[in-house]
Design an enzyme around this catalytic site. Structure first.
Site, short mmCIF file in Angstrom:
data_model
loop_
_atom_site.label_atom_id
_atom_site.label_comp_id
_atom_site.label_asym_id
_atom_site.label_seq_id
_atom_site.Cartn_x
_atom_site.Cartn_y
_atom_site.Cartn_z
N GLU A 8 -1.32 3.62 3.69
CA GLU A 8 -0.69 3.57 2.37
C GLU A 8 -0.55 2.12 1.91
OE1 GLU A 8 3.01 5.72 2.50
OE2 GLU A 8 2.04 7.63 2.91
N HIS A 13 3.87 9.33 -1.88
CA HIS A 13 5.01 9.15 -0.97
C HIS A 13 6.34 9.13 -1.74
CE1 HIS A 13 6.03 7.47 3.27
NE2 HIS A 13 7.01 8.23 2.81
#
Length: 531
Positions: free
Chosen positions: A262, A280
């Site tokens: 990420e 997220h």
């Protein structure tokens, strides 16, 4: 006195500042700017509050003069170098339950969106297409939900989905079958969960054991109609294997909030209509952020006042049961008294726990005992993080023993301070009533009923008339008020112990006078103010 300094390195809610209160000097910096962070830390701070963008590694910790607490307003601690913090005596705390409702609700949202193709249908409609027949979905009613990892979030999801009429099966090697039955959940092995589930939701941390747990082999065992949700940690679900299974029609759909790397903005999964994905967002609600900020602010207040913080991740003892927490302060005080009454330097400070809490994990009480003993021995800046290391430097050890039998008290905690010369001091205490009032109930088998208030005075002497008067007169001359006095003795004319609580500290010269005029073998004042 200067106020303790709290550095807020990322944007936090106003409620966080309110929870800190006026007792602190609050400074701000941009923790994502490395140079700005290191400069702010080098100016001296007691605590730093961060979220995910600030990296508190060994370099940052070394730069932080006087740092005592790193507080992460959230769950994950990937951006904190915990071993370096522990070595420096810095407590690391987070807010492990702050976002569990938000995370559970997002997982459910992804599950519903996947079941009803909400994301592609929405996109099609925005592009001018009325595609009703293309996006036929699936009901949740009377379907089987497989929950992989049945911790706090997994349980919240299961409870809510049972309201949809779903049957829930769970895989969790640490969950007891009896507990699962209480929650109306069937506990199964992972292979069975994969085979019977119509929907699978993952709620596991990423560890060496769980990395790619749901991978190529696992995805060969699922129904082709299954939909898989991962709003826990990236890397538990093998994204490459999932892509192939979705593309081949071996998995019907997926909802993803987390990814192995990420930020993730370029994944083959994003090209598939049967994948709904979010960046997220599990903890990204106003409520979760406010809850996390308030939680860590409270933890900072406790840590800087010398208390043990239940959410500290680098304190020996692990999670602390609610029933054990009131004993932490009591044991620290008992250890201070026992150490002060010892006639030589102590080498062990052991704890004995009797009663109901003895059935729980009370290992953390050894740290409380070490902290109290070290403070009584004159050590400075002792915390629950560095107490074990400071004790090791002095060859001071502590062990905890337990016994569920306690004849006279619901719970009884005793501290034994032993010196190298073989002498011992044994101090016992309990917590009384709903308010858990602290009491010292015995010293060396002499019964007492004494509140461990800030200032105490103890005398060991041979029982005879006039001693109480001498002590009272000496303190009265200095206008030191006696709040309570207890006397225990082995027998008339035998060895006696006098214990007093007083309203102010007693000067050393007065202690010398009392010792001389009473002929006491030992006179000790003990200050129990929290460090």
């Amino acid at each position: 006195m200067a106020k303790p300094v709290v550095l807020i390195a990322e944007e936090l809610s106003l409620a966080t500042i309110d929870a800190l209160g006026p007792e602190f000097e609050v400074r701000n910096c941009n923790g994502a700017d490395r140079a700005e962070l290191l400069t702010a830390l080098s100016k001296g701070v007691d605590a730093v509050l961060i979220r995910s963008a600030t990296k508190m590694d060994a370099e940052a910790i070394a730069a932080a003069k006087g740092l005592k607490v790193i507080a992460r307003a959230g769950v994950g601690l990937d951006n904190v170098e915990i071993p370096a913090a522990t070595a420096a005596g810095v407590m690391v705390v987070n807010a492990p339950t702050s976002n569990i409702v938000s995370a559970a609700e997002l997982a459910i949202g992804l599950l519903l969106a996947s079941a009803r193709s909400i994301s592609p249908a929405h996109a099609a409609l925005k592009n001018g297409k009325w595609a009703r027949s293309k996006y036929t979905g699936a009901e949740l009613f009377e379907k089987t939900l497989g929950v992989v990892g049945f911790g706090k979030i997994g349980r919240l999801v299961a409870h809510r989905m049972q309201a949809f009429g779903m049957e829930v099966v769970a895989y969790d090697p640490y969950l007891q079958p009896a507990r699962a039955a209480q929650l109306n959940v069937r506990l199964v092995e992972l292979d069975e969960l994969l085979k019977v589930s119509d929907f699978i939701t993952i709620h596991l941390p990423k560890t060496k054991e769980t990395t790619n747990l749901i991978g190529t082999e696992a995805l060969k065992k699922v129904k082709p109609t299954v939909r898989i949700i991962n709003a826990a940690r990236g890397g538990v679900l093998d994204e490459a294997a999932l892509y192939e299974a979705l593309k081949d029609g071996r998995v019907a759909g997926a909802g993803l909030d987390v990814f192995a790397t990420e930020p993730c903005t370029d994944s083959p999964l994003f090209t598939l209509d049967n994948v709904v994905a979010t960046p997220h967002l599990g903890a990204s609600t106003d409520e979760a952020q406010e809850r996390a900020g308030i939680a860590v602010a409270v933890s900072v207040r406790k840590a800087l006042s010398g208390e043990l913080v239940p959410d500290a991740v680098n304190v020996k003892g692990g999670a602390i049961d609610q029933a054990v927490r009131p004993a932490l302060g009591l044991v620290e005080k008992l250890a201070k008294v026992a150490t002060a009454l010892a006639t030589d330097v102590i080498s062990t400070i052991d704890v004995e726990v009797r009663g109901e809490i003895a059935a729980l994990d009370v290992s953390v009480l050894s740290t409380s005992a070490l902290k109290g003993a070290l403070l009584a021995m004159g050590a400075e800046d002792v915390t629950y993080v560095n107490a074990p290391a400071l004790a090791a430097e002095r060859s001071l050890t502590s062990n905890v023993s337990t016994d569920t039998e306690s004849p006279d008290h619901r719970n009884l905690v005793s501290v034994r301070a032993a010196s190298a010369d073989g002498s011992q001091v044994f101090v016992s205490g309990t917590l009384m009533g709903i308010k858990q009032v602290q009491k010292i109930v015995a010293i060396d088998k002499l019964d007492l009923d004494l509140k461990p208030t800030n200032n105490l005075l103890f005398l060991r002497y041979t029982d005879r008339p006039g001693v109480v008067g001498v002590v009272g007169n000496s303190l009265g001359k200095l206008k030191i008020n006696i709040a309570d006095m207890q006397v225990g003795r082995t027998q008339e004319g035998g060895q006696a112990l006098m214990a007093l609580t007083v309203d102010s500290a007693i000067p050393n010269n007065v202690i010398e006078v009392i010792a001389k005029e009473t002929g006491a073998s030992l006179v000790r004042s003990v200050n129990l103010v929290s460090e």
